[in-house]
Design a protein around this motif. Structure first.
Motif, PDB file in Angstrom:
ATOM      1  N   LYS A   1       0.834  -1.212   0.000  1.00 44.18           N
ATOM      2  CA  LYS A   1       0.000   0.000   0.000  1.00 44.18           C
ATOM      3  C   LYS A   1       0.870   1.264   0.000  1.00 44.18           C
ATOM      4  CE  LYS A   1      -4.027  -1.993   0.204  1.00 44.18           C
ATOM      5  NZ  LYS A   1      -4.829  -2.017   1.414  1.00 44.18           N
ATOM      6  N   VAL A   2       2.023   1.211   0.695  1.00 48.10           N
ATOM      7  CA  VAL A   2       2.949   2.339   0.680  1.00 48.10           C
ATOM      8  C   VAL A   2       3.454   2.581  -0.739  1.00 48.10           C
ATOM      9  CG1 VAL A   2       5.149   3.238   1.539  1.00 48.10           C
ATOM     10  CG2 VAL A   2       3.650   1.948   3.063  1.00 48.10           C
ATOM     11  N   ALA A   3       3.752   1.478  -1.444  1.00 42.28           N
ATOM     12  CA  ALA A   3       4.210   1.591  -2.825  1.00 42.28           C
ATOM     13  C   ALA A   3       3.126   2.193  -3.711  1.00 42.28           C
ATOM     14  CB  ALA A   3       4.627   0.216  -3.352  1.00 42.28           C
ATOM     15  N   GLU A   4       1.867   1.856  -3.431  1.00 38.95           N
ATOM     16  CA  GLU A   4       0.767   2.413  -4.209  1.00 38.95           C
ATOM     17  C   GLU A   4       0.650   3.924  -3.991  1.00 38.95           C
ATOM     18  OE1 GLU A   4      -2.863   0.413  -3.350  1.00 38.95           O
ATOM     19  OE2 GLU A   4      -2.123  -1.550  -3.974  1.00 38.95           O
ATOM     20  N   ILE A   5       0.848   4.348  -2.719  1.00 35.76           N
ATOM     21  CA  ILE A   5       0.794   5.794  -2.433  1.00 35.76           C
ATOM     22  C   ILE A   5       1.923   6.514  -3.160  1.00 35.76           C
ATOM     23  CG2 ILE A   5       1.042   7.521  -0.604  1.00 35.76           C
ATOM     24  CD1 ILE A   5      -0.306   5.518   1.298  1.00 35.76           C
ATOM     25  N   GLU A   6       3.127   5.937  -3.109  1.00 29.50           N
ATOM     26  CA  GLU A   6       4.255   6.552  -3.805  1.00 29.50           C
ATOM     27  C   GLU A   6       4.013   6.621  -5.305  1.00 29.50           C
ATOM     28  OE1 GLU A   6       7.576   4.193  -2.687  1.00 29.50           O
ATOM     29  OE2 GLU A   6       7.877   5.217  -0.758  1.00 29.50           O
ATOM     30  N   MET A   7       3.419   5.548  -5.859  1.00 25.38           N
ATOM     31  CA  MET A   7       3.130   5.540  -7.293  1.00 25.38           C
ATOM     32  C   MET A   7       2.102   6.606  -7.648  1.00 25.38           C
ATOM     33  SD  MET A   7       3.948   4.310 -10.158  1.00 25.38           S
ATOM     34  CE  MET A   7       4.928   2.911  -9.612  1.00 25.38           C
ATOM     35  N   ALA A   8       1.105   6.787  -6.765  1.00 22.38           N
ATOM     36  CA  ALA A   8       0.091   7.816  -7.015  1.00 22.38           C
ATOM     37  C   ALA A   8       0.718   9.210  -6.972  1.00 22.38           C
ATOM     38  CB  ALA A   8      -1.020   7.698  -5.973  1.00 22.38           C
ATOM     39  N   GLU A   9       1.659   9.409  -6.035  1.00 20.07           N
ATOM     40  CA  GLU A   9       2.348  10.697  -5.976  1.00 20.07           C
ATOM     41  C   GLU A   9       3.146  10.943  -7.248  1.00 20.07           C
ATOM     42  OE1 GLU A   9       4.673  10.448  -2.441  1.00 20.07           O
ATOM     43  OE2 GLU A   9       3.086  11.231  -1.149  1.00 20.07           O
ATOM     44  N   LYS A  10       3.829   9.900  -7.734  1.00 22.57           N
ATOM     45  CA  LYS A  10       4.606  10.040  -8.963  1.00 22.57           C
ATOM     46  C   LYS A  10       3.710  10.348 -10.153  1.00 22.57           C
ATOM     47  CE  LYS A  10       8.849   7.435  -8.052  1.00 22.57           C
ATOM     48  NZ  LYS A  10       9.741   6.374  -8.533  1.00 22.57           N
ATOM     49  N   GLU A  11       2.525   9.762 -10.175  1.00 20.92           N
ATOM     50  CA  GLU A  11       1.602  10.014 -11.276  1.00 20.92           C
ATOM     51  C   GLU A  11       1.172  11.489 -11.287  1.00 20.92           C
ATOM     52  OE1 GLU A  11       0.405   8.399 -13.926  1.00 20.92           O
ATOM     53  OE2 GLU A  11       1.925   6.879 -13.468  1.00 20.92           O
ATOM     54  N   LYS A  12       0.941  12.014 -10.087  1.00 22.90           N
ATOM     55  CA  LYS A  12       0.578  13.432 -10.016  1.00 22.90           C
ATOM     56  C   LYS A  12       1.705  14.314 -10.529  1.00 22.90           C
ATOM     57  CE  LYS A  12      -2.901  13.578  -6.358  1.00 22.90           C
ATOM     58  NZ  LYS A  12      -3.293  14.210  -5.076  1.00 22.90           N
TER      59      LYS A  12
END
Length: 536
Positions: free
Chosen positions: A241-252
């Motif tokens: 889930k932490v990786a998903e949050i980081e990926m979402a930040e990168k997408e932004k």
């Protein structure tokens, strides 16, 4: 000014100190307070008056007057303060002789008008002759720098300042002239660069040279949006889930970079940080990214490249982009800078100052700033007058002649005004180490013989023809000195009492009604109650 004393008055704030050398010097060392006390070496009147801090209300008027002089014309800050102080000194003597302040003010106003008319009549205008006007600019620049740190290199810096101002093509917009200070070398290594220099470095793995550049200048945060609720938490039950949050930040971040790239640019300059991931995306797209440019640098860069600072990127058609022919990384001393050449504003240029210490660089910048301001004013108001005390003696003679034709007490006030004007060439001679009484007497006699262009030649310690010596000053600066000093002195002279506001009420636990008790000591920056200290 009803009751005055010749005794010296301390005008400095509590705790300020002054240490004098054995003989008079031209420069002052300003030592700041605090743990890391700053050291400033200068003889600039406005800089000194800003730094020392004064509590005397009349002195504050003189400080404000010097600031206005600095803002209006850029030079003459010391002259205007000295003239105002000499006028007040003369007024003190007249009041001691029972002459009313209103009578003094009346005489001074007539004297000011006579001095102004004499200055206007003596002014020379070479604005229609480009060759002679350029020589006037060089002479003015040399005269301005003669009393400053750069006096030993005034030929070099005079030409540098004139070249920079002439590039403005009459606009007088000094924002197009950027000054960069770099430690190392000597003052004579300073030079004028026909372009714009930004004291920043190009990002990692990005092109170090670009031609035909389209620039987007921005002031925006390139990191992800932060949760702005104080004390908020995000709980996850796995590292995935932490990786998903980081990926979402990168997408932004990627979405924002994509919106920026849609502007069709190949250079992005941001006031704020860009961070590693967006920097990688710009490098992959072949776009030069420059981060954390100082605000003044960004504002000036937007001006010279013809762009505007943007913060949103949803509508590219509304964003005004900057343009230049070439961006490349250059070395000055041991530092890397970014050089912009062929910018939209063709008059833009950069003056690079070199010097051994930071104090030398700071004072060189102040000196050069004064010269640039005076030259910019002279281009707008092309009339010039002669320096070396010539203009002051000319005005003093006109005022004295008027006083001789005037009946009544006004004539006494006019004579005092003339004496104050003659103190300026006296101080010039004193600062140069010559016999001021002898030189000023010779100069006064020369002007009585209608040698109206004679002034003080401080390189030889004699009087001489200012036309031959090329000692020229701006008419605008001289006029502003005369008007500002007389108006400030008049205002102070008309004051007969100082009404001071009551001190701010401070709650003392040992006094009643929340009033300031007699035991409260208001030391600078703090208060101490004697009752509290002595109470067991």
């Amino acid at each position: 000014m009803a009751s005055l004393s010749m005794a010296p008055v301390n005008i400095f704030r509590h705790g300020a100190d002054e240490e004098k050398a054995e003989t008079a010097r031209l420069d002052k060392i300003l030592l700041g307070g605090g743990r890391e006390a700053s050291v400033t070496v200068t003889n600039d009147g406005a800089t000194i008056l800003k730094a020392i801090g004064v509590d005397n209300p009349a002195a504050k008027v003189l400080v404000d007057m010097s600031k206005v002089q600095d803002d209006e014309v850029g030079d003459g800050t010391t002259s205007v303060t000295v003239l105002a102080a000499e006028l007040l000194r003369e007024a003190e003597l007249l009041i001691a002789k029972k002459i009313h302040p209103q009578t003094i003010v009346s005489g001074w106003r007539k004297a000011t008008q006579a001095a102004r008319d004499a200055l206007r009549a003596a002014a020379v205008d070479n604005g229609n002759d480009p060759e002679r006007f350029q020589q006037d600019l060089l002479n003015i620049s040399r005269t301005t720098l003669s009393s400053k740190l750069l006096t030993h290199h005034k030929e070099h810096f005079s030409q540098l300042a004139v070249d920079a101002v002439l590039r403005l093509k009459g606009s007088g917009n000094l924002d197009a002239i950027h000054v960069i200070k770099k430690l190392g070398g000597s003052l004579t290594d300073s030079y004028l660069d026909e372009g714009f220099l930004l004291d920043k470095k190009i990002g990692v793995n990005q092109p170090k040279r670009l031609e035909n550049v389209t620039i987007l200048i921005a002031n925006t945060g390139m990191d992800t949006d932060k949760i702005k609720i104080f004390g908020s938490r995000v709980r996850v039950d796995s590292t995935a889930k932490v990786a998903e949050i980081e990926m979402a930040e990168k997408e932004k971040m990627k979405e924002k970079v994509d919106r920026i790239l849609k502007h069709g640019i190949n250079c992005f300059i941001n006031r704020q940080l860009i961070y590693n991931y967006p920097e990688q995306l710009f490098a992959a797209a072949g776009v030069m990214a420059i981060e954390h440019a100082d605000f003044a640098g960004v504002e000036r860069l937007a001006l010279v490249t013809g762009g505007e600072i943007s913060s949103t990127f949803d509508r590219p058609e509304l964003v005004k982009l900057g343009h230049c022919k070439l961006i490349e990384e250059v070395m000055i001393g041991e530092d890397k800078l970014i050089h912009f050449s062929g910018v939209s504003m063709g008059e833009a240029c950069t003056i690079v100052l070199r010097g051994a210490t930071q104090q030398i660089l700071d004072e060189a910048e102040r000196s050069l700033h004064d010269a640039l301001c005076v030259l910019a004013q002279t281009i707008k108001e092309t009339r010039t007058v002669y320096g070396g005390g010539c203009s002051e003696m000319l005005m003093a003679k006109a005022v004295t002649d008027l006083a001789n034709r005037t009946a009544g007490k006004d004539a006494v006030a006019m004579e005092s005004f003339a004496k104050a004007l003659m103190m300026l060439p006296t101080i010039i001679a004193d600062n140069a180490g010559y016999d001021s009484a002898d030189l000023v007497a010779q100069l006064r006699a020369a002007h009585q013989d209608n040698k109206n262009t004679y002034g003080l030649d401080m390189s030889q310690g004699i009087i001489g023809d200012m036309v031959t010596l090329g000692v020229t000053e701006s008419f605008q600066v001289k006029r502003q000195v005369l008007l500002s000093a007389s108006e400030a002195a008049e205002m102070i002279l008309r004051v007969d009492n100082i009404v001071k506001a009551a001190p701010r009420s401070v709650h003392c636990p040992f006094s009643l009604n929340f009033m300031l008790c007699s035991n409260w000591l208001t030391a600078p920056g703090s208060g101490t109650c004697l009752t509290m200290l002595t109470k067991p």
